[in-house]
Design an enzyme around this catalytic site. Structure first.
Site, PDB file in Angstrom:
ATOM      1  N   LYS A 135       0.791  -1.228  -0.027  1.00  0.00           N
ATOM      2  CA  LYS A 135      -0.036  -0.054   0.111  1.00  0.00           C
ATOM      3  C   LYS A 135       0.881   1.382   0.110  1.00  0.00           C
ATOM      4  O   LYS A 135       0.323   2.310   0.556  1.00  0.00           O
ATOM      5  CB  LYS A 135      -1.164   0.263   1.469  1.00  0.00           C
ATOM      6  CG  LYS A 135      -1.794  -1.118   1.521  1.00  0.00           C
ATOM      7  CD  LYS A 135      -2.358  -1.994   0.316  1.00  0.00           C
ATOM      8  CE  LYS A 135      -3.235  -1.432  -0.517  1.00  0.00           C
ATOM      9  NZ  LYS A 135      -3.534  -2.105  -2.018  1.00  0.00           N
TER      10      LYS A 135
ATOM     11  N   HIS B 205       7.100  -7.489  -2.146  1.00  0.00           N
ATOM     12  CA  HIS B 205       6.902  -6.774  -0.787  1.00  0.00           C
ATOM     13  C   HIS B 205       7.748  -7.201   0.354  1.00  0.00           C
ATOM     14  O   HIS B 205       7.638  -6.755   1.360  1.00  0.00           O
ATOM     15  CB  HIS B 205       5.391  -6.978  -0.223  1.00  0.00           C
ATOM     16  CG  HIS B 205       4.481  -6.259  -1.241  1.00  0.00           C
ATOM     17  ND1 HIS B 205       4.716  -5.017  -1.666  1.00  0.00           N
ATOM     18  CD2 HIS B 205       3.228  -6.589  -1.604  1.00  0.00           C
ATOM     19  CE1 HIS B 205       3.504  -4.463  -2.172  1.00  0.00           C
ATOM     20  NE2 HIS B 205       2.651  -5.486  -2.369  1.00  0.00           N
TER      21      HIS B 205
ATOM     22  N   SER C   1      -4.804   2.475   4.259  1.00  0.00           N
ATOM     23  CA  SER C   1      -4.979   1.973   3.083  1.00  0.00           C
ATOM     24  C   SER C   1      -5.045   0.310   3.248  1.00  0.00           C
ATOM     25  O   SER C   1      -5.688  -0.295   2.678  1.00  0.00           O
ATOM     26  CB  SER C   1      -3.719   2.251   2.216  1.00  0.00           C
ATOM     27  OG  SER C   1      -3.859   1.666   0.954  1.00  0.00           O
TER      28      SER C   1
END
Ligand code: PPS
Length: 295
Positions: free
Chosen positions: A48, A108, A138
């Site tokens: 995010k 990530h 988010s």
């Protein structure tokens, strides 16, 4: 309504202490053995933080601003997501195996879980970081709409889990600091979502320089336009609406949600903000890394 094909929301599985989505954790053995190429480009982020945004910028730079070429495929097919795996969709490793290197790859993973071949080959890395408060908000909405990870619970419950690192990919604090500390040893460009928001053309020029592309004012302007939130939200190749609803339900919350800095102010109570700030101070003590929570 739940369909037979809808994956349940399985519990996270820790890999070296980092909680991961079950399906991702299951392919981490394969991921660890992935052989990076010196000319690969790695896009790394905590979730995010602007991954999709910077990915589209990079793909447009590589394709000289040819929007039609970028619209041939969804962003997750053009830039494979290294550790991605869910039932019924090709995994990141499978996509990477199907195309010869060099690749542009999204991840990530925190530094300690990145396959060592990325460090050994010293391929270029672009890291994008976003302030913790906007990431938490988010991520809260994303955890509701994406069905492969546990339900976030209430906002207050999720915020507590976020501060404790008990969310997919673990601690935001350790992630941003871990990558920050690596930036000097690697060929790495460390960017901030807030800077991209403030002056997209300036940040796109930085990326072009890092990728050794000639600075071309018209191309920069075109890419800034094509990668504005408004454009990317309505582009089905960047807004994730092509993912089956059983995996991502945009009716719960759209992937392209608000795309702003400072939305946390609409979500945090005064008490939550005070508690978060006090905790933040402890967790970020000693680092030179600084974030802006408004622009
Ligand atoms: S993911 O799932 O981790 O890959 O998500 P990621 O792409 O990193 O982050 C999604 C958030 O980025 C916002 N976004 C943008 N903001 C501004 N401009 C552009 N072009 C843009 N594209 C995506 C997206 O709306 C998510 O943030 P929130 O705050 O939820 O709106």
């Amino acid at each position: 309504m739940k369909t037979d094909r809808e994956p349940e929301r399985p519990d996270l599985i820790p890999i070296q202490g980092i909680p991961l989505v079950k399906y991702f954790a299951e392919v981490m053995g394969e991921v660890e053995g992935f052989q990076a190429h010196p000319d690969d480009l790695l896009i790394s982020t905590y979730p995010k933080s602007g991954t999709t945004w910077i990915s589209e910028v990079i793909d447009l730079i590589r394709k000289e601003g040819d929007a039609e070429q970028c619209r041939q495929n969804p962003i997750y097919m053009r830039i494979p997501f290294l550790e991605f795996a869910v039932p019924e969709l090709p995994s990141g490793i499978e996509l990477l195996r199907n195309v010869p290197p060099p690749h542009v790859i999204k991840t990530h993973l925190p530094v300690q879980l990145l396959p060592k071949s990325f460090w050994e080959t010293k391929c270029k890395i672009i890291y994008v970081a976003r302030n913790a408060k906007d990431v938490a908000v988010s991520y809260y909405f994303f955890n509701q709409m994406t069905k492969v990870q546990p339900h976030p619970g209430t906002w207050n419950e999720f915020l507590e889990k976020f501060m404790a690192g008990d969310v997919p990919y673990g601690s935001w604090y350790d992630h941003v600091k871990g990558w920050w500390d690596k930036r000097k040893e690697q060929r790495m460009l460390y960017l901030f979502y807030e800077d991209l928001k403030e002056d997209p053309q300036r940040e796109i020029r930085k990326v072009m320089e890092f990728l050794q592309r000639p600075p071309d004012a018209r191309l920069v302007e075109k890419i800034a336009h094509l990668t504005s939130f408004k454009e990317m939200r309505q582009n089905s190749m960047t807004n994730y609406t092509s993912i089956p609803t059983a995996l991502m339900d945009h009716k719960i919350s759209p992937f392209m949600r608000k795309g702003i800095t400072g939305d946390w102010k609409n979500q945090f109570t005064v008490a939550q903000n005070e508690r978060f700030d006090a905790n933040y101070k402890k967790q970020m003590e000693g680092t030179t890394l600084q974030f802006r929570t408004e622009i």
